[in-house]
Design an enzyme around this catalytic site. Structure first.
Site, short mmCIF file in Angstrom:
data_model
loop_
_atom_site.label_atom_id
_atom_site.label_comp_id
_atom_site.label_asym_id
_atom_site.label_seq_id
_atom_site.Cartn_x
_atom_site.Cartn_y
_atom_site.Cartn_z
N LEU A 14 0.83 -1.21 0.00
CA LEU A 14 0.00 0.00 0.00
C LEU A 14 0.86 1.26 0.00
O LEU A 14 0.36 2.35 0.23
CB LEU A 14 -0.93 0.00 1.21
CG LEU A 14 -2.05 -1.04 1.19
CD1 LEU A 14 -2.92 -0.92 2.44
CD2 LEU A 14 -2.91 -0.90 -0.06
N LYS A 64 16.59 -5.60 0.55
CA LYS A 64 17.17 -4.56 1.41
C LYS A 64 18.68 -4.69 1.59
O LYS A 64 19.35 -3.68 1.84
CB LYS A 64 16.48 -4.56 2.79
CG LYS A 64 15.02 -4.14 2.71
CD LYS A 64 14.38 -4.11 4.08
CE LYS A 64 12.90 -3.74 3.96
NZ LYS A 64 12.25 -3.62 5.29
N ASP A 100 13.46 1.92 8.60
CA ASP A 100 12.62 0.88 9.20
C ASP A 100 12.64 0.90 10.72
O ASP A 100 11.60 0.89 11.37
CB ASP A 100 13.06 -0.50 8.72
CG ASP A 100 12.54 -0.85 7.34
OD1 ASP A 100 11.50 -0.28 6.95
OD2 ASP A 100 13.17 -1.67 6.66
N GLY A 124 13.69 -13.56 13.22
CA GLY A 124 14.23 -13.23 11.91
C GLY A 124 15.48 -12.39 12.05
O GLY A 124 15.63 -11.62 13.01
N GLY A 232 2.20 -4.04 12.08
CA GLY A 232 3.21 -3.15 11.50
C GLY A 232 2.68 -1.88 10.86
O GLY A 232 3.43 -1.21 10.14
#
Length: 268
Positions: A14, A64, A100, A124, A232
């Site tokens: 989005l 990234k 981030d 992660g 998030g």
């Protein structure tokens, strides 16, 4: 000005909707598009971006870290992280940044005010995890714990953290105040869950950096257990706002960004 987000897959993003809402609110005649670039096509990234005459772009999973060799310069924090989610293009030069971690922690502090004293587990060890861990390390007193499927993923980590396997993390879930999933598990409405939550303490805040769906299978399991959950969305809005500041030097309309994203997530 022209901007974009690159990733794979990218159809769920989005980012275009969010940034275009900000452009409209500020009366700016900018554009923002989503570019799906599979890993096997990434060697063409310079040509792909140049063909669209972009002034900057965002990077999401799984690029990234892959973007680093293509940058002409990199912000100190992003260099330390070894991951970039924002690129500003100035006179043909690509400058990398990472927004981030800042975006996520800004939001997390609003739902967990005593963040400084929290015992935190991050699931992660990719680019998003690095960004979040780096900022949390500057805020949180206890040592951070990070769990990953393979320990080799930590080979390029300079930040000092407790390194765990996913199996070790599962066995010790009850020790943590906050658990944060930074893996793609649960994205795009799949039912994947990175670890089982059988040993979860009901006081623990369970978070997922995924914002669509608003409740991943991971968060739904935690909610069913009676835990507070946090997705998030705020990270998404805040990192986008930081990217806009980086590109333009102008303050974004974050409320317009957030309300537009919420409407789309609700299907309006």
């Amino acid at each position: 000005m022209k901007f974009a987000v690159i990733g794979h897959p990218i159809a769920h993003s989005l980012s275009p909707v969010m940034h275009e809402a900000n452009f409209s609110a500020l009366g700016r005649d900018d554009t923002y598009e989503a570019l799906d670039i599979p890993p096997e096509q990434f060697d063409d990234i310079k040509d792909i971006i140049a063909s669209r005459q972009l002034d900057g772009f965002n990077i999401t999973i799984p690029h990234k870290e892959r973007i680093l060799p293509y940058l002409d310069d990199i912000d100190a924090q992003a260099r330390d992280l070894g991951a970039v989610n924002t690129v500003k293009i100035v006179d043909g030069q690509w400058i990398g940044y990472n927004t981030d971690g800042i975006g996520y922690v800004q939001g997390l502090q609003t739902v967990y005010p005593d963040l400084a004293n929290a015992y935190i587990l991050i699931l992660g060890a990719g680019g998003a995890s690095k960004g979040i861990a780096n900022v949390l390390d500057q805020v949180v007193k206890p040592k951070l714990s990070v769990a990953n499927r393979t320990m080799k993923r930590f080979d390029n980590w300079d930040l000092e953290v407790n390194k765990l396997t996913l199996q070790q993390a599962e066995a010790h879930l009850g020790e943590f105040d906050i658990i944060i999933n930074t893996t793609p598990a649960g994205m795009s409405n799949n039912r994947d869950v990175v670890i089982a939550l059988n040993h979860l303490d009901e006081r623990t805040l369970v978070s997922d950096i995924i914002y669509t769906p608003s409740k991943t299978a991971f968060l739904l399991q935690a909610e069913a257990n009676g835990n507070e959950i946090y997705n998030g969305l705020d990270m998404f809005i805040n990192q986008g706002a930081e990217s806009f500041r980086t590109w333009t030097g102008q303050e974004p309309d974050t409320e317009a960004m957030k309300q537009t994203v919420i409407k789309h997530l609700e299907g309006e």
